[in-house]
Design an enzyme around this catalytic site. Sequence first.
Site, PDB file in Angstrom:
ATOM      1  N   LYS A   1      -0.617  -3.334   2.835  1.00 26.59           N
ATOM      2  CA  LYS A   1      -0.426  -2.195   1.667  1.00 26.59           C
ATOM      3  C   LYS A   1      -1.297  -2.436   0.563  1.00 26.59           C
ATOM      4  O   LYS A   1      -1.362  -3.378  -0.056  1.00 26.59           O
ATOM      5  CB  LYS A   1       1.067  -2.472   1.507  1.00 26.59           C
ATOM      6  CG  LYS A   1       1.748  -1.641   0.783  1.00 26.59           C
ATOM      7  CD  LYS A   1       3.236  -2.104   0.540  1.00 26.59           C
ATOM      8  CE  LYS A   1       4.118  -0.834  -0.285  1.00 26.59           C
ATOM      9  NZ  LYS A   1       5.587  -1.332  -0.269  1.00 26.59           N
TER      10      LYS A   1
ATOM     11  N   CYS B   1       4.521   3.210   2.713  1.00 19.63           N
ATOM     12  CA  CYS B   1       5.664   3.191   1.548  1.00 19.63           C
ATOM     13  C   CYS B   1       5.150   3.843   0.077  1.00 19.63           C
ATOM     14  O   CYS B   1       4.579   4.814   0.091  1.00 19.63           O
ATOM     15  CB  CYS B   1       6.432   1.896   1.545  1.00 19.63           C
ATOM     16  SG  CYS B   1       8.202   2.502   0.532  1.00 19.63           S
TER      17      CYS B   1
ATOM     18  N   GLU C   1       8.618  -0.141   7.645  1.00 24.24           N
ATOM     19  CA  GLU C   1       8.177  -1.011   6.822  1.00 24.24           C
ATOM     20  C   GLU C   1       8.739  -2.526   7.145  1.00 24.24           C
ATOM     21  O   GLU C   1       9.901  -2.486   7.058  1.00 24.24           O
ATOM     22  CB  GLU C   1       7.761  -0.859   5.283  1.00 24.24           C
ATOM     23  CG  GLU C   1       7.380  -1.795   4.413  1.00 24.24           C
ATOM     24  CD  GLU C   1       7.524  -1.178   2.897  1.00 24.24           C
ATOM     25  OE1 GLU C   1       6.863  -1.810   1.953  1.00 24.24           O
ATOM     26  OE2 GLU C   1       8.219  -0.352   2.712  1.00 24.24           O
TER      27      GLU C   1
END
Length: 264
Positions: free
Chosen positions: A114, A147, A45
């Site tokens: 994300k 994540c 990330e």
Amino acid sequence: MGRSFCLAVGQSPAELSTPQDRLDWLANALPAVVAEGTDLLVLPELFAIGYNIGDQVVARSEPVDGPTARAIATLAKAHGVAIHYGFAEADGDAIFNAAQCFGPDGTRLGGHRKLAIPPGFERAHFTPGQGCTLFTYRDVRIATLICYDAEFPETARYVASLGAELILAPTALGAQWEWVAQRMIPTRAYENGVYLAYANSAGVENGMPFLGQSFIATPDGHELVRAGAQPEVIYGTLQLDKVSAAQTRLPYLRDRKALGPDIR
């Protein structure tokens, strides 16, 4: 012989302080990655800019075809390998915690913004993304969850229902969250019958210690390979026939429809 796919997970050093340092690390790592016969290398990330950098996120953000993207596309083409990496995507006034993949011909294969922005500094800088898509590379259907995205069962279930065989999960997991890497995220692979690659950083960045422990989980509940706490690149050969076999053995994706519309 069934379909196979050679995957590398780059657990890069967290302390690389500039985007150029990160590109240099990648360039130095690629010859060994290619020597392993790798089809795709997945990186952590925000690999391109660093994670724990505070307001520098703004200055280091770029559009999907920015200078860093062009440099990584050039490296992918020069070495004949796909590269999937995290970066801060600038789009108008918004900045997204994003990831994208360039193929061995230098073309962009796909990207993801994300969805779920966790508590902490990210909420001061990033706009949540919308939706998930798949891309296909060397006949493998691939999804990205960044994540915190992967910590929700719903996201992995959704991309698996779209036909994903492999989920790439770039992360910036701190050292205090070992249970997430050891138990939670591997379960996402098992409960959906897919491969999942978790790419974390290692070391300390501006006072933040990262867990490391990147891994590749298999569709049938096993761990193909796992990194330790130090920077390294790990490798695994995915046997894609195991996806359909696992989903036949435990047909969660099919049988969840029997739970009724209020649940599924």
